[in-house]
Write a protein that holds these residues in place. Structure first.
Motif, PDB file in Angstrom:
ATOM      1  N   PRO A   1      -4.122   0.500 -12.381  1.00 29.47           N
ATOM      2  CA  PRO A   1      -4.041   0.896 -13.898  1.00 29.47           C
ATOM      3  C   PRO A   1      -2.649   1.980 -13.642  1.00 29.47           C
ATOM      4  O   PRO A   1      -2.292   2.316 -12.705  1.00 29.47           O
ATOM      5  CB  PRO A   1      -5.355   2.083 -13.900  1.00 29.47           C
ATOM      6  CG  PRO A   1      -6.222   1.650 -12.754  1.00 29.47           C
ATOM      7  CD  PRO A   1      -5.442   0.898 -11.749  1.00 29.47           C
TER       8      PRO A   1
ATOM      9  N   ALA B   1     -10.539  14.260 -10.948  1.00 28.60           N
ATOM     10  CA  ALA B   1     -11.031  13.187 -10.684  1.00 28.60           C
ATOM     11  C   ALA B   1     -10.543  12.435  -9.064  1.00 28.60           C
ATOM     12  O   ALA B   1     -11.587  12.482  -7.949  1.00 28.60           O
ATOM     13  CB  ALA B   1     -11.100  11.846 -11.270  1.00 28.60           C
ATOM     14  N   LEU B   2      -9.195  12.727  -9.036  1.00 27.99           N
ATOM     15  CA  LEU B   2      -8.804  12.414  -7.470  1.00 27.99           C
ATOM     16  C   LEU B   2      -8.913  13.591  -6.649  1.00 27.99           C
ATOM     17  O   LEU B   2      -9.525  13.237  -5.348  1.00 27.99           O
ATOM     18  CB  LEU B   2      -7.013  12.585  -7.691  1.00 27.99           C
ATOM     19  CG  LEU B   2      -6.285  11.890  -6.703  1.00 27.99           C
ATOM     20  CD1 LEU B   2      -5.009  11.156  -7.126  1.00 27.99           C
ATOM     21  CD2 LEU B   2      -5.873  12.909  -5.525  1.00 27.99           C
TER      22      LEU B   2
ATOM     23  N   THR C   1      -4.453   4.726   1.110  1.00 26.05           N
ATOM     24  CA  THR C   1      -4.085   4.095   2.108  1.00 26.05           C
ATOM     25  C   THR C   1      -5.047   4.716   3.589  1.00 26.05           C
ATOM     26  O   THR C   1      -5.280   4.007   4.431  1.00 26.05           O
ATOM     27  CB  THR C   1      -2.975   4.040   2.478  1.00 26.05           C
ATOM     28  OG1 THR C   1      -2.047   3.687   1.450  1.00 26.05           O
ATOM     29  CG2 THR C   1      -2.337   2.922   3.881  1.00 26.05           C
TER      30      THR C   1
ATOM     31  N   ASN D   1      -9.023   2.403  -5.426  1.00 27.32           N
ATOM     32  CA  ASN D   1      -8.198   1.538  -6.301  1.00 27.32           C
ATOM     33  C   ASN D   1      -7.931   2.108  -7.637  1.00 27.32           C
ATOM     34  O   ASN D   1      -6.619   2.174  -8.039  1.00 27.32           O
ATOM     35  CB  ASN D   1      -8.808   0.370  -6.571  1.00 27.32           C
ATOM     36  CG  ASN D   1      -7.471  -0.702  -7.130  1.00 27.32           C
ATOM     37  OD1 ASN D   1      -6.700  -0.928  -6.450  1.00 27.32           O
ATOM     38  ND2 ASN D   1      -7.671  -1.227  -8.521  1.00 27.32           N
ATOM     39  N   ASN D   2      -8.693   2.882  -8.070  1.00 31.92           N
ATOM     40  CA  ASN D   2      -8.510   3.303  -9.312  1.00 31.92           C
ATOM     41  C   ASN D   2      -8.505   5.017  -9.592  1.00 31.92           C
ATOM     42  O   ASN D   2      -7.831   5.313 -10.484  1.00 31.92           O
ATOM     43  CB  ASN D   2      -9.653   2.914 -10.495  1.00 31.92           C
ATOM     44  CG  ASN D   2      -9.740   1.484 -10.814  1.00 31.92           C
ATOM     45  OD1 ASN D   2      -9.104   0.700 -10.065  1.00 31.92           O
ATOM     46  ND2 ASN D   2     -10.428   1.155 -11.820  1.00 31.92           N
ATOM     47  N   ILE D   3      -9.113   5.550  -8.696  1.00 33.14           N
ATOM     48  CA  ILE D   3      -9.227   7.246  -8.824  1.00 33.14           C
ATOM     49  C   ILE D   3      -8.086   7.871  -7.893  1.00 33.14           C
ATOM     50  O   ILE D   3      -7.273   8.464  -8.016  1.00 33.14           O
ATOM     51  CB  ILE D   3     -10.650   7.637  -8.734  1.00 33.14           C
ATOM     52  CG1 ILE D   3     -11.533   7.393  -9.652  1.00 33.14           C
ATOM     53  CG2 ILE D   3     -10.647   9.310  -8.367  1.00 33.14           C
ATOM     54  CD1 ILE D   3     -12.869   7.366  -9.602  1.00 33.14           C
ATOM     55  N   ILE D   4      -8.437   7.365  -6.533  1.00 33.45           N
ATOM     56  CA  ILE D   4      -7.502   7.953  -5.290  1.00 33.45           C
ATOM     57  C   ILE D   4      -6.421   6.946  -5.207  1.00 33.45           C
ATOM     58  O   ILE D   4      -6.618   5.885  -4.905  1.00 33.45           O
ATOM     59  CB  ILE D   4      -8.316   8.265  -4.116  1.00 33.45           C
ATOM     60  CG1 ILE D   4      -9.305   9.330  -4.366  1.00 33.45           C
ATOM     61  CG2 ILE D   4      -7.315   8.652  -2.974  1.00 33.45           C
ATOM     62  CD1 ILE D   4     -10.123   9.442  -3.373  1.00 33.45           C
ATOM     63  N   ARG D   5      -5.104   7.125  -5.210  1.00 36.04           N
ATOM     64  CA  ARG D   5      -4.056   6.293  -5.205  1.00 36.04           C
ATOM     65  C   ARG D   5      -3.331   6.504  -4.082  1.00 36.04           C
ATOM     66  O   ARG D   5      -3.147   7.833  -3.496  1.00 36.04           O
ATOM     67  CB  ARG D   5      -3.515   6.146  -6.383  1.00 36.04           C
ATOM     68  CG  ARG D   5      -4.351   5.119  -7.313  1.00 36.04           C
ATOM     69  CD  ARG D   5      -3.747   4.941  -8.667  1.00 36.04           C
ATOM     70  NE  ARG D   5      -4.825   5.879  -9.592  1.00 36.04           N
ATOM     71  CZ  ARG D   5      -4.410   5.953 -10.929  1.00 36.04           C
ATOM     72  NH1 ARG D   5      -3.283   5.511 -11.424  1.00 36.04           N
ATOM     73  NH2 ARG D   5      -5.375   6.863 -11.563  1.00 36.04           N
ATOM     74  N   GLY D   6      -2.158   5.788  -3.916  1.00 31.44           N
ATOM     75  CA  GLY D   6      -1.219   6.141  -2.990  1.00 31.44           C
ATOM     76  C   GLY D   6      -1.413   6.282  -1.529  1.00 31.44           C
ATOM     77  O   GLY D   6      -2.267   5.733  -1.292  1.00 31.44           O
ATOM     78  N   ARG D   7      -0.751   7.092  -0.945  1.00 33.62           N
ATOM     79  CA  ARG D   7      -0.902   7.500   0.585  1.00 33.62           C
ATOM     80  C   ARG D   7      -2.372   7.849   0.884  1.00 33.62           C
ATOM     81  O   ARG D   7      -2.913   7.274   2.019  1.00 33.62           O
ATOM     82  CB  ARG D   7      -0.092   8.549   1.196  1.00 33.62           C
ATOM     83  CG  ARG D   7       1.305   8.126   1.239  1.00 33.62           C
ATOM     84  CD  ARG D   7       2.272   9.115   1.482  1.00 33.62           C
ATOM     85  NE  ARG D   7       3.686   8.872   1.335  1.00 33.62           N
ATOM     86  CZ  ARG D   7       4.428   8.204   2.275  1.00 33.62           C
ATOM     87  NH1 ARG D   7       4.067   7.777   3.294  1.00 33.62           N
ATOM     88  NH2 ARG D   7       5.746   7.811   1.850  1.00 33.62           N
ATOM     89  N   LEU D   8      -2.792   8.507   0.177  1.00 31.17           N
ATOM     90  CA  LEU D   8      -4.346   9.018   0.476  1.00 31.17           C
ATOM     91  C   LEU D   8      -5.275   8.031   0.629  1.00 31.17           C
ATOM     92  O   LEU D   8      -6.251   7.852   1.400  1.00 31.17           O
ATOM     93  CB  LEU D   8      -4.718  10.127  -0.521  1.00 31.17           C
ATOM     94  CG  LEU D   8      -5.932  10.773  -0.239  1.00 31.17           C
ATOM     95  CD1 LEU D   8      -5.706  11.780   1.004  1.00 31.17           C
ATOM     96  CD2 LEU D   8      -6.501  11.726  -1.356  1.00 31.17           C
TER      97      LEU D   8
ATOM     98  N   ASP E   1       0.804  -1.186  -0.024  1.00 26.25           N
ATOM     99  CA  ASP E   1      -0.006  -0.065  -0.069  1.00 26.25           C
ATOM    100  C   ASP E   1       0.883   1.215  -0.032  1.00 26.25           C
ATOM    101  O   ASP E   1       0.435   2.457   0.216  1.00 26.25           O
ATOM    102  CB  ASP E   1      -0.878   0.028   1.334  1.00 26.25           C
ATOM    103  CG  ASP E   1      -0.119  -0.686   2.522  1.00 26.25           C
ATOM    104  OD1 ASP E   1       0.694  -0.018   3.112  1.00 26.25           O
ATOM    105  OD2 ASP E   1      -0.410  -1.879   2.615  1.00 26.25           O
ATOM    106  N   ALA E   2       2.147   0.770  -0.223  1.00 23.20           N
ATOM    107  CA  ALA E   2       3.106   2.184  -0.254  1.00 23.20           C
ATOM    108  C   ALA E   2       2.936   3.047  -1.462  1.00 23.20           C
ATOM    109  O   ALA E   2       2.161   2.701  -2.294  1.00 23.20           O
ATOM    110  CB  ALA E   2       4.665   1.540  -0.395  1.00 23.20           C
ATOM    111  N   PRO E   3       3.585   3.992  -1.446  1.00 25.69           N
ATOM    112  CA  PRO E   3       3.373   5.034  -2.463  1.00 25.69           C
ATOM    113  C   PRO E   3       3.352   4.544  -3.809  1.00 25.69           C
ATOM    114  O   PRO E   3       2.641   4.983  -4.778  1.00 25.69           O
ATOM    115  CB  PRO E   3       4.586   6.032  -2.198  1.00 25.69           C
ATOM    116  CG  PRO E   3       4.986   5.895  -0.638  1.00 25.69           C
ATOM    117  CD  PRO E   3       4.544   4.602  -0.367  1.00 25.69           C
TER     118      PRO E   3
ATOM    119  N   ARG F   1       0.275   4.243 -13.717  1.00 28.02           N
ATOM    120  CA  ARG F   1       0.433   5.442 -12.833  1.00 28.02           C
ATOM    121  C   ARG F   1       1.019   6.574 -13.612  1.00 28.02           C
ATOM    122  O   ARG F   1       0.863   6.594 -14.803  1.00 28.02           O
ATOM    123  CB  ARG F   1       0.850   5.241 -11.497  1.00 28.02           C
ATOM    124  CG  ARG F   1      -0.003   5.582 -10.365  1.00 28.02           C
ATOM    125  CD  ARG F   1       0.669   5.579  -9.230  1.00 28.02           C
ATOM    126  NE  ARG F   1       0.266   6.812  -8.194  1.00 28.02           N
ATOM    127  CZ  ARG F   1       1.246   7.184  -7.429  1.00 28.02           C
ATOM    128  NH1 ARG F   1       2.317   6.720  -7.119  1.00 28.02           N
ATOM    129  NH2 ARG F   1       0.830   8.394  -6.337  1.00 28.02           N
TER     130      ARG F   1
END
Lengths: 302, 316
Positions: free
Chosen positions: A22, A34-35, B114, B105-112, A13-15, A24
Motif C-alpha cells: 500500500p 498500528a506499526l 524484513t 506486508n501492510n502494517i509493519i514495513r521496511g527493515r523491521l 525487501d529493501a527500505p 507508503r
C-alpha cells in the motif's frame, strides 16, 4: 507440476516500498500507532521463536552443571571443550567433511544436469521434446511409493555403498522439475542474436552454451544451487538408511541423531555438535537471505 | 554455393546440433531413470513380495501385503495421525501465517518487516533431525529450560512431559512441526500478497476505503486462488514429518506419535521395537498405499495452478 509460474518471487525487501505494498510515504498517525503496536506484540513472539537456537548456542559453551535448570543464555566463561570433544570424540569432524563433500558434489552434479536439460528444452526444437516434458510431468504425478528401499538396493548393487559417491548421486537424484523449468524459461527468453553472433565467430554448440548463455543465467543458477544446498545439507531419511551399517559415512543430520542415545546426558557436547551442524547453513542464509527467499517463493515444487 | 549444397551444409549443421541436444539430455535422463523411475516401479514390485532384509531373497506373494495392511491397526493408527497433521495442522499453519503475512506486508514495513521475516523463517533452514534432538533437551522434563520456566514461575506444578506423555506427544510434535515450517508458509503468503497491484490500494484510498475494507475487498479476493496452492503445499509438507518426529520421539511413547512415515521406517529398518524381522516388502506396500492416498493432493494442486493462471490472465 511446478508453481514457478503461479507464485511470483518476493522481490525487494529493501527500505523502499515493494511495488505492491500500500502507498507508503504519508504514514498517518493511525498507521504509525498500528506499526508500533504490531511491533511490540511481535517482538516477544519473535524472541520465543528463536529461543531454541539461542539455547543451543549458549549451551554449547557451558558445562552440563551450568546448563541444567538454567534460563540465562549468557555465561561468564566461554568453554570450548564441548566443541573439541564433539569434533574428535563424537566424530563431528568426520561428519562435517562428509556433509561438505556430499553437499558440494551433489550441487555440482544436479545443477549441471538440470542446466543442460533446461538449456535444450528452452532454446531448441527437436524430435522427442514432448516426451521429455511428459517425463517431467510423470516425475511429479506418479505416486512415489517407498523409494528409499530400491535406492539402497541400487546403490548397493552398483558397488557404491562403501563410499560417499553413492549417497552423493542419490542426493543429486533425478532431474528437479522446478529447476529444469526455471532454466528452460530463462534460457528461452534470452535473445537469439547472441547465438547467431557467436556462430559467426565460429563458436560451436558447447561453446555457445558455456560462454554465451550459461554466464547469463545467474539468478536461476543461484536458485538451483540454494535448493540443492538446503536439500543435501539437511536431508535425513536417505543418508540415514544408506549409513545404517556404515557409521563412518554419516552426514551431520544423521550423525547427531545417531549420537542422541549415546550422549543423552551430555548436553554440552550435544549442543556443540548441533551448533556445528546448524550454523553453516544459517549463516549462509542470513548473508544471502534475499536469494533464499526468492528461491523458495519463486521456485516452489509441489 | 548451389542451393542443394547449402541445404546439405544446413542439414549437416542440424545433425551436429541434434547430436549435442541429445547429449545434453542424456545425463538428466539417466539419473532420472536411476533415482526416480526405477525406485518408483521397484517399490511397487517390492510391495508384492515377502522380503525380510536386504541379504534375503524376495518371494512373490501377490497382494498379500495389502490384504494384511488394511487389517493392521498400527498402520491405520499411524494413518489417522498423519491425517491429524493434515486436517488440524494445515488450517492452523495456513491461517496463522496469513495473519502474520498481512501484518508484515501492510502494517509493519521496511527493515523491521524484513527482520521479523528472517526470524520467523530461521527454523525452516535448520535440519529437522538436528533441531529435533535439540528440542528433546529444551523440552526435557528434567533439567530442560522450558520445564524449569514453567515450574519456577508456578505456571505448572509438575514438569510437563511434552514428549513422553502418550496423550501429549502427538500434539507436541504437531506444534513443533508447525513452528519449524511456519516460515515457509509465511513466505508463500508474502509472495502472494506482492501480486496485489499498488494502484488498487491507491484507488481505494482515493475512494475513502478504510483499512478493513481494503483488506476485505482487495487483498483477500486476490489471495483466494493462491490459498489453494498454499494449502496443498503445506499439506504435502505435513505428510512428510519423518525427520522431526523420528528425532523427537521415534514415534513413541507406545506409538502415540507414530505417523505413517515413521511406521514404514520402523517396519523396514528398525523392527526391534516390534520384535520381528525387517519387512521390506510389507513396508513398500504401506508406502505405495500411502502414495496413492496422497495422489489426490497432487491432483488438487494441478487444478489450483490452472485457477491461478486464469486469474493472472484476467488481471493483465
Amino acid at each position: 507440476m511446478t508453481l514457478s509460474t503461479a507464485l511470483p518471487s518476493v522481490t525487494s525487501d529493501a527500505p523502499e516500498a515493494p511495488p505492491s505494498a500500500p502507498p507508503r510515504k504519508r504514514l498517518r498517525r493511525s498507521e504509525r500507532i498500528a506499526l508500533l503496536v504490531g511491533g511490540l506484540i511481535l517482538l516477544p513472539i519473535a524472541l520465543v521463536w528463536i529461543y531454541p537456537f539461542v539455547w543451543v548456542v549458549s549451551s554449547s559453551f557451558k558445562s552440563n552443571a551450568e546448563i541444567f535448570g538454567s534460563l540465562n543464555p549468557f555465561t561468564s566463561t566461554l568453554r570450548l571443550d564441548n566443541y573439541i570433544r564433539a569434533w574428535h570424540e563424537a566424530n563431528m569432524g568426520r561428519y562435517f567433511l562428509n556433509t561438505i563433500f556430499v553437499t558440494g558434489m551433489s550441487i555440482l552434479i544436479s545443477v549441471t544436469v538440470n542446466a543442460l536439460l533446461g538449456y535444450v528444452l528452452g532454446r531448441y526444437a527437436f524430435p522427442g521434446k514432448r516426451i521429455i516434458y511428459a517425463m517431467l510431468a510423470l516425475v511429479v504425478f506418479l505416486p512415489q511409493g517407498y523409494t528409499v528401499i530400491p535406492i539402497f538396493d541400487l546403490i548397493d548393487s552398483l558397488g557404491l555403498s562403501g563410499s560417499l559417491w553413492g549417497m552423493t548421486l542419490a542426493e543429486a537424484g533425478g532431474v528437479s522439475v522446478i529447476v529444469v523449468l526455471l532454466f528452460a524459461g530463462y534460457f528461452a527468453q534470452l535473445p537469439k542474436e547472441l547465438e547467431e553472433a557467436a556462430k559467426v565467430d565460429g563458436a560451436g554448440f558447447l561453446r555457445i552454451f558455456l560462454r554465451v548463455y550459461l554466464p547469463l543465467s545467474g539468478p536461476v543458477l543461484a536458485t538451483a544451487v540454494i535448493l540443492q544446498f538446503m536439500h543435501a545439507w539437511n536431508d535425513f531419511l536417505l543418508p540415514l538408511v544408506l549409513t545404517l551399517s556404515q557409521p563412518e559415512l554419516r552426514t551431520l543430520a544423521v550423525g547427531i541423531y545417531s549420537l542422541q542415545n549415546q550422549y543423552f546426558s551430555d548436553w554440552g557436547m550435544m549442543s556443540a555438535a548441533s551448533t556445528i551442524a546448524l550454523m553453516p547453513i544459517i549463516i549462509v542464509f542470513i548473508i544471502l537471505q534475499k536469494y533464499f527467499i526468492e528461491s523458495f517463493s519463486g521456485a516452489v515444487k509441489g | 554455393m548451389s542451393t542443394s549444397a547449402m541445404a546439405g551444409t544446413l542439414r549437416r549443421h542440424r545433425r551436429g546440433e541434434l547430436f549435442w541436444i541429445y547429449l545434453f539430455i542424456v545425463p538428466g535422463l539417466v539419473l532420472t531413470a536411476m533415482f526416480v523411475f526405477y525406485p518408483m516401479l521397484a517399490s511397487w514390485y517390492f510391495s508384492l513380495t515377502e522380503w525380510n532384509g536386504f541379504t534375503d531373497g524376495k518371494d512373490f506373494v501377490g497382494l498379500a501385503n495389502y490384504r494384511e495392511l488394511v487389517k493392521d491397526p498400527l498402520f491405520w493408527g499411524s494413518f489417522g495421525r498423519s491425517m491429524v497433521f493434515v486436517l488440524i495442522g494445515v488450517p492452523l499453519r495456513v491461517g496463522l501465517a496469513l495473519v502474520l503475512a498481512i501484518v508484515l506486508n501492510n502494517i509493519i514495513r521496511g527493515r523491521l518487516s524484513t527482520f521479523f521475516r528472517t526470524v520467523f523463517f530461521l527454523p525452516v533452514m535448520a535440519a529437522a533431525s538436528v533441531i529435533g534432538v535439540v528440542l528433546t533437551f529444551v523440552l526435557s522434563p528434567s533439567n530442560g529450560p522450558v520445564s524449569f520456566f514453567l515450574t519456577s514461575t508456578g505456571l505448572s506444578d509438575a514438569p510437563v512431559e511434552f514428549l513422553s506423555d502418550p496423550t501429549l506427544a502427538l500434539w507436541s510434535a504437531l506444534a513443533l512441526h508447525t513452528w519449524k515450517n511456519f516460515g515457509m508458509t509465511l513466505i508463500y503468503w508474502l509472495a502472494a500478497l506482492q501480486t496485489v497491484p499498488a494502484e488498487y490500494y491507491e484507488a481505494a484510498a482515493m475512494d475513502g476505503a478504510g483499512a478493513v475494507q481494503r483488506l476485505l475487498r482487495i487483498t483477500l479476493p486476490v489471495l483466494i486462488p493462491f490459498s489453494v496452492i498454499i494449502i496443498v503445499l503445506t499439506a504435502n509438507e505435513n505428510l512428510h514429518a519423518f525427520a522431526l518426529i523420528q528425532a523427537l520421539t521415534g514415534g513413541g511413547p507406545y506409538y502415540s506419535s507414530e505417523v505413517v512415515e515413521v511406521y514404514i521406517f520402523r517396519t523396514a529398518f528398525a523392527p526391534d521395537s516390534a520384535g520381528g524381522v525387517p519387512r521390506l516388502g510389507y513396508a513398500s506396500a504401506a508406502g505405495c498405499f500411502f502414495g496413492l492416498a496422497t495422489l489426490a493432493i497432487a491432483l488438487l494442486q494441478a487444478w489450483a495452478i490452472t485457477l491461478v493462471s486464469a486469474q493472472r490472465k484476467r488481471m493483465k
